[in-house]
Design a protein around this motif. Structure first.
Motif, PDB file in Angstrom:
ATOM      1  N   HIS A  31       0.826  -1.206   0.000  1.00  0.00           N
ATOM      2  CA  HIS A  31       0.000   0.000   0.000  1.00  0.00           C
ATOM      3  C   HIS A  31       0.864   1.260   0.000  1.00  0.00           C
ATOM      4  CE1 HIS A  31      -3.386  -2.620   0.684  1.00  0.00           C
ATOM      5  NE2 HIS A  31      -2.792  -3.129   1.751  1.00  0.00           N
ATOM      6  N   ARG A  32       0.265   2.355  -0.424  1.00  0.00           N
ATOM      7  CA  ARG A  32       0.925   3.662  -0.391  1.00  0.00           C
ATOM      8  C   ARG A  32       0.425   4.425   0.836  1.00  0.00           C
ATOM      9  NH1 ARG A  32      -0.390   6.772  -5.625  1.00  0.00           N
ATOM     10  NH2 ARG A  32       1.140   8.236  -4.724  1.00  0.00           N
ATOM     11  N   VAL A  33       1.321   5.175   1.455  1.00  0.00           N
ATOM     12  CA  VAL A  33       0.956   5.964   2.628  1.00  0.00           C
ATOM     13  C   VAL A  33       1.476   7.387   2.465  1.00  0.00           C
ATOM     14  CG1 VAL A  33       1.078   6.188   5.139  1.00  0.00           C
ATOM     15  CG2 VAL A  33       1.109   3.906   4.097  1.00  0.00           C
ATOM     16  N   SER A  34       0.579   8.348   2.663  1.00  0.00           N
ATOM     17  CA  SER A  34       0.962   9.762   2.663  1.00  0.00           C
ATOM     18  C   SER A  34       0.717  10.333   4.049  1.00  0.00           C
ATOM     19  CB  SER A  34       0.151  10.549   1.628  1.00  0.00           C
ATOM     20  OG  SER A  34       0.485  10.144   0.309  1.00  0.00           O
ATOM     21  N   VAL A  35       1.697  11.034   4.579  1.00  0.00           N
ATOM     22  CA  VAL A  35       1.632  11.606   5.919  1.00  0.00           C
ATOM     23  C   VAL A  35       1.851  13.107   5.824  1.00  0.00           C
ATOM     24  CG1 VAL A  35       2.655  11.599   8.237  1.00  0.00           C
ATOM     25  CG2 VAL A  35       2.494   9.463   6.947  1.00  0.00           C
ATOM     26  N   GLN A  36       1.021  13.874   6.509  1.00  0.00           N
ATOM     27  CA  GLN A  36       1.202  15.320   6.517  1.00  0.00           C
ATOM     28  C   GLN A  36       2.472  15.682   7.272  1.00  0.00           C
ATOM     29  OE1 GLN A  36      -2.155  17.500   8.003  1.00  0.00           O
ATOM     30  NE2 GLN A  36      -1.089  19.472   8.020  1.00  0.00           N
ATOM     31  N   THR A  37       3.189  16.658   6.777  1.00  0.00           N
ATOM     32  CA  THR A  37       4.416  17.076   7.437  1.00  0.00           C
ATOM     33  C   THR A  37       4.165  17.455   8.892  1.00  0.00           C
ATOM     34  OG1 THR A  37       6.320  18.574   7.321  1.00  0.00           O
ATOM     35  CG2 THR A  37       4.198  19.499   6.709  1.00  0.00           C
TER      36      THR A  37
END
Length: 375
Positions: A31-37
């Motif tokens: 899976h792909r994961v995006s995290v806010q800075t």
């Protein structure tokens, strides 16, 4: 699936939806994961930690919500976050919808599929995603209650000026815990550890027997009848409200009239405030301004108590949520809920409809059975 983890924006909320270790597990599953800075700054995790685990770091919440097929959070979405949700998107977080019609309307309008941590069950009838934060909140209730009891802390009028454990020649404080579940058990354990005299009230005799077997004569137990509850509260120095009806608003156990007869300077800590609170005079507060006084009684009603110890809380929460996050990501919400009836009990909102019966009842909204969606 693409999973997004935004930075929490509720007042003094420092937890985050996933640890770097949780991200690594998801990436390992493809899976792909995006995290806010800076999402993990409150738990001591940097953007570099998340990138090393395989996450993409995005500059703001809007970018995370736009990219994600599933948003994983901790606290209920604030109005500006509800506005970023969209039809077909999965939201996986604590919701506590029953006492929050504004949030409910925002979720319904978005068309998203919202799954609540707090109503997912297990084979033993427990609430596995609520339990870790209940453990933290129960233990914290005694810490914050002890501080609020100090004359120089909590409010302008101060607390009763009582030390929980007393000292030789001076009796300890009387602590009453209403509810013998996870919160109540951990509150009792902490209070006894500090030397307080502790009474736990509950309406389940089997649960009272279990507590008696675990703690023996160190802990007093009582059946939570109206008379017994009133008598205990009126004689208490610290009262912890630890009653939960899964998904529904908390029952009001102490009325304003009873409160006025409590000891001036005594303290109540309402851990049920996320579900509306179990004292008639309870209203949600924040870590920035946690207490207020009604009829001489100090109230501590912070709605995100575990947020004050975010590192402990986040790691404990991710341990519990990660298997469900993986199931939702691997299978999609419909197949995952169809395969696991315990996960399906967390399904609360879907495509503009309330799918949890207790939430629908308390909000006065139409109810759509999850089974009709999973058929």
């Amino acid at each position: 699936m693409h999973i997004g983890v935004p930075k929490e924006i509720k007042n003094h909320e420092y937890r985050v939806g996933l640890t770097p270790g949780g991200v690594r597990e998801l990436v390992h599953h493809g899976h792909r994961v995006s995290v806010q800075t800076q999402a993990g700054a409150g738990i001591g995790c940097t953007d570099a930690d998340y990138q090393a685990a395989g996450a993409q770091v995005l500059p703001d919440a809007a970018a995370v919500f736009a990219a994600a097929e599933m948003v994983v959070k901790v606290k209920e979405p604030q109005p500006q976050e509800c506005a970023m949700l969209r039809e077909g998107q999965i939201l996986f977080t604590y919701l506590h919808l029953a006492p929050d019609p504004v949030q409910a309307d925002g979720l319904l309008k978005s068309g998203c599929t919202a799954i609540a941590y707090e109503t997912i069950s297990d084979a033993r009838g427990g609430l596995p995603l609520l339990a870790p934060m209940s453990e933290v909140a129960g233990r914290m209730a005694i810490q914050v209650g002890a501080v609020a009891l100090q004359k120089a802390n909590g409010t302008t009028s101060g607390g009763l000026g009582v030390l929980l454990g007393g000292v030789p020649g001076v009796p300890p404080a009387r602590v009453v815990v209403i509810g013998g579940g996870v919160v109540g058990t951990h509150a009792a354990r902490m209070a006894m550890g500090l030397g307080a005299e502790v009474l736990v009230l509950d309406r389940s005799l089997p649960r009272l027997r279990e507590l008696d077997e675990v703690f023996g004569g160190r802990l007093h137990t009582g059946y939570a009848s109206l008379d017994a509850t009133e008598a205990a509260v009126l004689g208490a120095d610290l009262v912890v409200g630890a009653v939960l009806v899964p998904g529904a608003s908390a029952p009001k156990l102490i009325r304003r009239e009873q409160l006025s007869r409590m000891k001036p300077g005594s303290v109540i800590v309402d851990v049920a405030i996320d579900q509306g609170g179990c004292f008639e005079t309870s209203r949600a507060t924040t870590h920035a301004d946690p207490t207020y006084v009604v009829d001489g009684v100090v109230h501590y009603c912070v709605a995100n108590m575990p947020g004050a110890v975010p590192r402990t809380s986040t790691y404990a929460l991710t341990n519990a949520t990660l298997p469900f996050v993986l199931a939702l990501a691997d299978k999609g919400w419909k197949a995952a809920c169809a395969a696991d009836p315990h996960l399906a009990r967390g399904l609360t909102v879907h495509a503009g409809a309330i799918t949890h019966e207790a939430v629908a009842r308390d909000l006065g909204k139409p109810y759509v059975s999850p089974s009709s969606l999973l058929a």
